[in-house]
Design a protein around this motif. Sequence first.
Motif, PDB file in Angstrom:
ATOM      1  N   ARG B 181       0.808  -1.106   0.055  1.00  0.00           N
ATOM      2  CA  ARG B 181      -0.249   0.216   0.139  1.00  0.00           C
ATOM      3  C   ARG B 181       0.880   1.196   0.004  1.00  0.00           C
ATOM      4  NH1 ARG B 181      -4.387   0.985  -1.185  1.00  0.00           N
ATOM      5  NH2 ARG B 181      -5.316   2.954  -0.145  1.00  0.00           N
ATOM      6  N   VAL B 182       0.898   1.971  -1.053  1.00  0.00           N
ATOM      7  CA  VAL B 182       2.020   3.279  -1.370  1.00  0.00           C
ATOM      8  C   VAL B 182       1.106   4.500  -1.112  1.00  0.00           C
ATOM      9  CG1 VAL B 182       3.642   4.101  -2.787  1.00  0.00           C
ATOM     10  CG2 VAL B 182       3.152   1.697  -2.959  1.00  0.00           C
ATOM     11  N   GLY B 183       1.617   5.274  -0.127  1.00  0.00           N
ATOM     12  CA  GLY B 183       1.015   6.363  -0.314  1.00  0.00           C
ATOM     13  C   GLY B 183       1.762   7.688  -0.776  1.00  0.00           C
ATOM     14  N   ILE B 184       0.871   8.496  -1.465  1.00  0.00           N
ATOM     15  CA  ILE B 184       1.271   9.639  -1.980  1.00  0.00           C
ATOM     16  C   ILE B 184       1.265  10.910  -1.009  1.00  0.00           C
ATOM     17  CG2 ILE B 184       1.002  11.173  -4.066  1.00  0.00           C
ATOM     18  CD1 ILE B 184       1.013   8.422  -4.910  1.00  0.00           C
ATOM     19  N   ARG B 185       2.399  11.613  -0.905  1.00  0.00           N
ATOM     20  CA  ARG B 185       2.387  12.525  -0.010  1.00  0.00           C
ATOM     21  C   ARG B 185       1.703  13.723  -0.401  1.00  0.00           C
ATOM     22  NH1 ARG B 185       7.575  11.869   3.093  1.00  0.00           N
ATOM     23  NH2 ARG B 185       8.955  11.047   1.765  1.00  0.00           N
ATOM     24  N   HIS B 186       1.200  14.516   0.403  1.00  0.00           N
ATOM     25  CA  HIS B 186       0.383  15.597   0.243  1.00  0.00           C
ATOM     26  C   HIS B 186       1.790  16.697  -0.034  1.00  0.00           C
ATOM     27  CE1 HIS B 186      -1.845  19.189   0.627  1.00  0.00           C
ATOM     28  NE2 HIS B 186      -3.011  18.394   0.894  1.00  0.00           N
ATOM     29  N   PRO B 187       1.418  17.442  -1.292  1.00  0.00           N
ATOM     30  CA  PRO B 187       2.366  18.350  -1.620  1.00  0.00           C
ATOM     31  C   PRO B 187       2.672  19.398  -0.873  1.00  0.00           C
ATOM     32  CG  PRO B 187       0.746  17.795  -3.372  1.00  0.00           C
ATOM     33  CD  PRO B 187       0.018  17.054  -2.146  1.00  0.00           C
ATOM     34  N   ARG B 188       1.756  19.705   0.250  1.00  0.00           N
ATOM     35  CA  ARG B 188       1.718  20.891   1.052  1.00  0.00           C
ATOM     36  C   ARG B 188       1.862  20.410   2.716  1.00  0.00           C
ATOM     37  NH1 ARG B 188       2.968  22.657  -3.057  1.00  0.00           N
ATOM     38  NH2 ARG B 188       2.049  24.035  -4.301  1.00  0.00           N
ATOM     39  N   ALA B 189       1.665  19.260   2.825  1.00  0.00           N
ATOM     40  CA  ALA B 189       1.960  18.703   3.857  1.00  0.00           C
ATOM     41  C   ALA B 189       2.461  17.402   4.056  1.00  0.00           C
ATOM     42  CB  ALA B 189       0.522  18.616   4.732  1.00  0.00           C
ATOM     43  N   GLY B 196      -3.638   6.726  -1.948  1.00  0.00           N
ATOM     44  CA  GLY B 196      -2.778   5.592  -2.048  1.00  0.00           C
ATOM     45  C   GLY B 196      -3.071   4.791  -3.326  1.00  0.00           C
ATOM     46  N   PHE B 197      -2.007   3.976  -3.316  1.00  0.00           N
ATOM     47  CA  PHE B 197      -1.942   3.197  -4.712  1.00  0.00           C
ATOM     48  C   PHE B 197      -1.677   1.619  -4.318  1.00  0.00           C
ATOM     49  CE2 PHE B 197      -3.103   5.110  -8.545  1.00  0.00           C
ATOM     50  CZ  PHE B 197      -2.839   6.477  -8.455  1.00  0.00           C
ATOM     51  N   ASP B 198      -2.225   0.680  -4.713  1.00  0.00           N
ATOM     52  CA  ASP B 198      -1.852  -0.930  -4.104  1.00  0.00           C
ATOM     53  C   ASP B 198      -0.994  -1.234  -5.384  1.00  0.00           C
ATOM     54  OD1 ASP B 198      -5.010  -2.021  -3.331  1.00  0.00           O
ATOM     55  OD2 ASP B 198      -3.286  -0.688  -2.253  1.00  0.00           O
ATOM     56  N   ALA B 273      -2.387   4.651 -14.798  1.00  0.00           N
ATOM     57  CA  ALA B 273      -3.210   5.003 -13.725  1.00  0.00           C
ATOM     58  C   ALA B 273      -2.471   6.106 -13.078  1.00  0.00           C
ATOM     59  CB  ALA B 273      -3.436   3.939 -12.718  1.00  0.00           C
ATOM     60  N   TRP B 274      -3.189   7.321 -12.714  1.00  0.00           N
ATOM     61  CA  TRP B 274      -2.574   8.472 -12.138  1.00  0.00           C
ATOM     62  C   TRP B 274      -3.343   9.100 -11.119  1.00  0.00           C
ATOM     63  CZ3 TRP B 274      -4.943  13.292 -13.124  1.00  0.00           C
ATOM     64  CH2 TRP B 274      -5.936  12.879 -14.217  1.00  0.00           C
ATOM     65  N   LEU B 275      -2.568  10.060 -10.479  1.00  0.00           N
ATOM     66  CA  LEU B 275      -3.443  10.877  -9.557  1.00  0.00           C
ATOM     67  C   LEU B 275      -2.636  12.257  -9.776  1.00  0.00           C
ATOM     68  CD1 LEU B 275      -4.540  10.109  -5.968  1.00  0.00           C
ATOM     69  CD2 LEU B 275      -2.935  12.098  -6.278  1.00  0.00           C
ATOM     70  N   GLY B 276      -3.595  13.322  -9.705  1.00  0.00           N
ATOM     71  CA  GLY B 276      -2.724  14.583  -9.725  1.00  0.00           C
ATOM     72  C   GLY B 276      -3.610  15.606  -8.488  1.00  0.00           C
ATOM     73  N   VAL B 277      -2.610  16.263  -7.995  1.00  0.00           N
ATOM     74  CA  VAL B 277      -3.107  17.271  -7.113  1.00  0.00           C
ATOM     75  C   VAL B 277      -2.840  18.652  -7.642  1.00  0.00           C
ATOM     76  CG1 VAL B 277      -2.730  18.387  -4.762  1.00  0.00           C
ATOM     77  CG2 VAL B 277      -2.529  15.890  -5.218  1.00  0.00           C
TER      78      VAL B 277
END
Lengths: 381, 289, 70
Positions: B181-189, B196-198, B273-277
């Motif tokens: 389970r890999v978490g994506i850091r919050h860019p400002r915190a 997260g992504f599996d 697959a992607w996720l953008g902030v």
Amino acid sequence: MAWAEVVVDVTRVERPRERRGDALLLSALALPGVVPSVAAQSVPDKGIFEAQYLSYRDWQPGRNRMTVNAPAFYALMPVGDTWVVEGGMVYDSMSGASPLYFNVLSGASIGDYRTAGDIKVTKYIGNQAVSVGTFVSSEQDFLSRGASFNVQYFSDDRNRTWLLGVAGTNDRINATNGVAPNSRRNSIEFVAGITQALSPNDIVQSNLTYYTGHGYYSDPYKPLDTRPSQRQTWAWLTRYNHYFVEQDATLKLGYRLLLDSFGSTSNALDVAWVQGLPWYGISVTPALRFYTQTAAGFYKNPPFPTGYVDGDNYSADTRLASFGAITAGVTVAAPLWDGWNVSLRADYYRQDPDWQVFGTGSPGIQIFAARWLQVNLSKNF
Amino acid sequence: MAGEHEIHVAGADADVARTAADAAIADVARIEAKYSRYRDDSVISRVNAAAGHGAVDIDGETHALLRYADQCHAQSDGLFDITSGVLRRAWNFRLEPPRVPSSEELAPLLDLIAWRDVEWSERSLRLPRAGMEIDFGGIGKEYAADRAATILMERGVRHGFVNLGGDIRALGPQPDGAPWRVGIRHPRAQEVAVAGFDLVDGALATSGDYERYFDLEGRRYCHILDPRSGMPVTHWQSVSVVAPLCVVAGSCATIAMLRGAGAPAFLDAQGVAWLGVAADGTIYRPPAG
Amino acid sequence: MRIAVAVACLALASCASMEPPKPWEKGNLARPDMQFDYDRLDTRTQQHIYTSKEAATGGYGVGGGGCGCN
């Protein structure tokens, strides 16, 4: 003709299948070492050195017969980005008697040495690999030399490999007992095969080999032995490996059917189970081989020389008889430090005419048994 | 290469794991040394020192990386350009107080960003104009992660992952079969995970505006610079991409940052697959299925 | 012949749910025990022993060199 009204639900339009996406992925896959590679499909990063020692002994009931002690070496080296050079040498020292007939003739005693070596050079070009090799095997009374040429063609996804190969051999026989001095035979062999990865844990290979040769095929040490001066064989070999992820084990199956113009048909079935153990990377592999062969057309059962007709082919060599054989063996392998690996192998082999399951075994031949031990040391560097 | 590096191996015999990890670490160090800007004897330094002069001999590995960089240039319509490192001379993210370079400072540097002019072949590489520079930032670390994971796999490791500064390549699930389970850091915190992504055997890479940056008058200036203007991108705070290979995930993430508003279409076309902030903190993810 | 058919059926039966691997799914196929003839010396030695004790020879690759054992 009236046009039917078509309602298109615009919120469910499929994204186009045509993607530019694959270009980046394909280009990335061309980078070296980013995905595991199956050996022989590309130039390896590392070379291999292997040393082996074989101790073989066979016997027929009641007596020790032949012993062979054979060190052997093999090395493979990548050269640059597209070449691979590999070569091997084996030195057999044999002593003892060859298998007896079931009769009063005593068997000849052999003290003999065989040295054999081979070299192969492979060039990888895109989706192809071209190999050229040469080999020689030399004994006191026998010299064999030849060359081979192989082409492998890999599919784009590297899941399929086609193989085409040819080899020519020239043998020269000079028996120490003066029978048929300076005899020769020449042969050529063709192979066509395909290897296919069926799934991430399944792979199968099937090869068809055709051999044709002419020249001296008789055994000069066996009296009256007269074999045809031509021989053709067809061999069909299929092998299949399956990896069991949960058990960390591999099942290896192999089957070879061989049809020989000498009249013999043989079946060989190999089964092995490579089991990884949870300690020190050790693996244990029990293995079984089931083999049957029918007799050559000109093979005559004992007592010698029953069935001999002057001018016709004839052999009382029990190796051409009808029998079945089973080999049971086990190999234990473990990695050592620094890239070294060691393995020990022990096999027991038994030939028995009663084990010919596709017909009747040849009567009157004794059971033949052998055992061999092999220790193997290798390093990737 | 910046960031913490971690090789995580699970469910294997300790000796096998250690031998495999040593080999993987050695290869990461080899790549780091071979393509480092800070070592005079690296391939990159020799090529950059010869800019405007002669060609430098390269091997198959470097050629393959150049081919990949060329493909990234094509797929990004020229935004991903490995000659754009010259902009480092105008942007210093450690200056106190920070300053934004002027267009007069940037203009001569923009002239030196010209991947199409670079002369490269299977065996040689030449930068045609003095002052041009090449570097594998955005590719090198991800390439090393893929190679490290492959080295582990080829030595029998079945469970684990490689993490080089936040670029991750998994090589098999956890020993019980569950994904990592890999978490994506919050860019400002950055101690908080935004999503997260599996991962079972793929890779995840993130490109963000928080790695090297400064804030001036309420505006963030980050190290991802548009080669056309020399100015930092502003559309996304970060983009994370999941792809079968870490090099692909990494370059897709960087190209997405560079493409700004065009990122979702680009990433969907790549099939990843992607996720953008986004700059305002909104999280975008393609719809499931 | 019966054995050949049985082996072929075994292989085909498990084919139904199989998908050829993507390049990044070849970790298990790269294992030495999943490859054919990974240990060349071993294959050669075993085949040489059988060649000298049985009538059948060949099928495992061309160009290995003969020996005086028929």
